[in-house]
Design an enzyme around this catalytic site. Structure first.
Site, short mmCIF file in Angstrom:
data_model
loop_
_atom_site.label_atom_id
_atom_site.label_comp_id
_atom_site.label_asym_id
_atom_site.label_seq_id
_atom_site.Cartn_x
_atom_site.Cartn_y
_atom_site.Cartn_z
N TRP A 57 0.65 -1.19 -0.02
CA TRP A 57 0.15 -0.10 -0.08
C TRP A 57 0.91 1.19 0.04
O TRP A 57 1.98 1.36 0.86
CB TRP A 57 -0.94 -0.09 1.27
N ALA B 128 -0.37 -1.72 6.12
CA ALA B 128 0.29 -1.46 7.39
C ALA B 128 -0.41 -2.32 8.46
O ALA B 128 0.07 -2.80 9.57
CB ALA B 128 0.01 0.13 7.83
N CYS C 37 3.20 3.28 4.97
CA CYS C 37 2.79 4.60 5.06
C CYS C 37 1.46 4.61 5.13
O CYS C 37 0.56 3.99 4.21
CB CYS C 37 3.38 5.29 3.52
N VAL C 38 0.89 5.39 5.82
CA VAL C 38 -0.39 5.77 6.12
C VAL C 38 -0.81 7.13 5.88
O VAL C 38 -0.32 8.01 6.92
CB VAL C 38 -1.02 4.96 7.37
N HIS D 278 -10.78 5.63 8.76
CA HIS D 278 -9.93 4.51 8.39
C HIS D 278 -8.42 4.63 8.80
O HIS D 278 -7.82 3.75 9.53
CB HIS D 278 -10.03 4.27 6.84
#
Length: 157
Positions: free
Chosen positions: A22, A56, A80-81, A88
Site C-alpha cells: 500500500w 500497514a 505509509c498511512v 480508516h
C-alpha cells in the site's frame, strides 16, 4: 558505573525488513533507504530478508511471525498511512503502531516502527527521501543500534 550501548555496526546481524504494498510509491523509497543503510552499516546481503505484506494493518502479524522464527536480531517495519476523509486512518495507524510495539515486547526482538503516519501525500514524500530525510534509513539504523544494545546488555558482566 558501567555504561552499555550498542554500535552502529551490522557486521554480525541478521535483519528482516517488512514493508507494505500500500502506498508503494512512498514505501519503495523507505525500503531503498533502509536497505542502503543496512548495507552501509555492514549487514551482509545474505543476512537481510525482505518481506512484503499488503498494508500497514498486516505488519504486526508478519513481524510477529518473523520474530518467532528466532532467525533475526531485529525487524524493520515500513509502511505509509496517509490521512483521508474517513476514520480508516485512525484505526490502521493506531493498530499498526500498537501491534508492532507489542511484538517487540512479547518476543524480545527489536521491531522498529518505520511507518509514516502523515496528514498529506506531500508530508509522506518529504519523509521518504527528500527534505526531511528518509525515515526508512533512520529505522534501519535504529534497528542495528538497538540489536547491538540488547546484545551488549545480555553480555554485560
Amino acid at each position: 558505573m558501567k555504561r552499555i550501548e550498542g554500535s552502529g555496526s551490522g557486521a554480525s546481524l541478521r535483519i528482516c525488513v517488512i514493508d507494505t504494498q500500500w502506498n508503494d510509491f512512498i514505501v519503495g523509497r523507505l525500503t531503498e533507504g533502509a536497505l542502503a543503510t543496512l548495507h552501509r552499516s555492514g549487514v551482509d546481503d545474505g543476512n537481510i530478508a525482505h518481506v512484503t505484506v499488503p498494508g500497514a494493518f498486516e505488519l504486526p502479524l508478519a513481524c510477529k511471525t518473523a520474530a518467532e522464527t528466532g532467525r533475526y536480531d531485529a525487524i524493520v517495519a515500513l509502511g505509509c498511512v496517509i490521512r483521508g476523509a474517513t476514520t480508516h486512518y485512525d484505526f490502521v495507524a493506531g493498530e499498526a503502531a500498537k501491534g508492532i510495539a507489542k511484538v517487540g515486547l512479547d518476543t524480545g526482538v527489536p521491531v522498529v516502527f518505520g511507518v509514516l503516519t502523515t496528514e498529506t501525500i506531500e508530508q509522506a514524500i518529504e519523509r521518504a527521501g527528500t527534505k526531511l530525510g528518509n525515515k526508512g534509513a533512520e529505522a534501519a539504523a535504529c534497528a542495528v543500534e538497538t540489536a547491538n544494545t540488547l546484545k551488549a546488555i545480555k553480555e554485560a558482566e
